[in-house]
Design a protein around this motif. Structure first.
Motif, short mmCIF file in Angstrom:
data_model
loop_
_atom_site.label_atom_id
_atom_site.label_comp_id
_atom_site.label_asym_id
_atom_site.label_seq_id
_atom_site.Cartn_x
_atom_site.Cartn_y
_atom_site.Cartn_z
N LEU A 30 0.82 -0.83 -0.26
CA LEU A 30 0.05 -0.16 0.34
C LEU A 30 0.90 1.36 0.14
N GLY A 31 1.78 1.11 0.35
CA GLY A 31 2.77 2.30 0.27
C GLY A 31 3.31 2.35 1.13
N PRO A 32 4.28 4.03 1.22
CA PRO A 32 4.88 4.63 2.47
C PRO A 32 4.10 5.46 3.09
N ASP A 33 2.79 5.77 2.93
CA ASP A 33 2.00 6.43 3.74
C ASP A 33 1.12 5.89 4.64
N VAL A 34 1.43 4.21 4.85
CA VAL A 34 0.42 3.24 5.74
C VAL A 34 2.32 2.75 6.64
N ASP A 35 2.03 3.29 7.59
CA ASP A 35 2.59 2.98 8.95
C ASP A 35 2.44 2.30 9.77
N GLY A 36 2.89 1.70 10.22
CA GLY A 36 2.60 0.49 11.51
C GLY A 36 1.26 0.64 11.72
N ALA A 37 0.54 1.71 12.43
CA ALA A 37 -0.55 1.84 13.63
C ALA A 37 -2.17 1.45 12.01
N LEU A 38 -1.67 2.16 10.93
CA LEU A 38 -2.95 2.41 10.19
C LEU A 38 -3.02 0.79 9.00
N GLU A 67 0.28 -11.70 -4.86
CA GLU A 67 -0.16 -11.03 -5.27
C GLU A 67 -2.06 -11.19 -4.87
N ALA A 68 -1.96 -10.94 -3.58
CA ALA A 68 -3.38 -11.77 -2.91
C ALA A 68 -4.04 -10.39 -2.57
N LEU A 69 -3.33 -9.35 -2.28
CA LEU A 69 -4.04 -8.15 -2.53
C LEU A 69 -4.23 -7.63 -4.08
N LYS A 70 -4.49 -7.39 -5.42
CA LYS A 70 -4.01 -7.60 -6.55
C LYS A 70 -5.56 -8.83 -7.14
N ALA A 71 -5.31 -9.81 -6.93
CA ALA A 71 -5.85 -10.88 -7.43
C ALA A 71 -6.13 -11.89 -5.82
N PRO A 72 -7.56 -11.63 -4.85
CA PRO A 72 -7.40 -12.82 -4.15
C PRO A 72 -8.20 -13.73 -4.77
N ALA A 73 -7.69 -14.97 -4.21
CA ALA A 73 -8.67 -15.97 -4.46
C ALA A 73 -9.64 -16.37 -3.94
#
Length: 81
Positions: A30-38, A67-73
């Motif tokens: 999700l990138g650098p804006d997602v810290d541990g708390a988020l 790739e589970a976030l992009k294409a969940p089974a």
């Protein structure tokens, strides 16, 4: 330390490790804006933080399916769906 306490400590450490892997996975995807708390908050909202079996299943799943976030089974753990 008694054997029972040692097992409890190991379970907590293992659960903490699985949670840390999930947090790292979310931060990576999700990138650098997602810290541990988020990341932790997102996992709580997905009901993938409190229940050890759910945490372990999701951690194992994302390790095996990066790739589970992009294409969940369809058979993905509930915390991912």
């Amino acid at each position: 330390m008694s054997p029972g306490r040692r097992r409890d400590a190991e379970r907590r450490r293992t659960l903490a490790d699985a949670r840390a892997r999930l947090v790292g996975f979310l931060q990576q995807w999700l990138g650098p804006d997602v810290d541990g708390a988020l990341a932790q908050d997102l996992l709580r909202r997905a009901e993938a933080w409190e229940s050890p079996p759910t945490v372990y299943a999701l951690a194992a799943h994302v390790e095996n399916h990066p790739e589970a976030l992009k294409a969940p089974a369809p058979d993905s753990p509930i915390g991912l769906l």
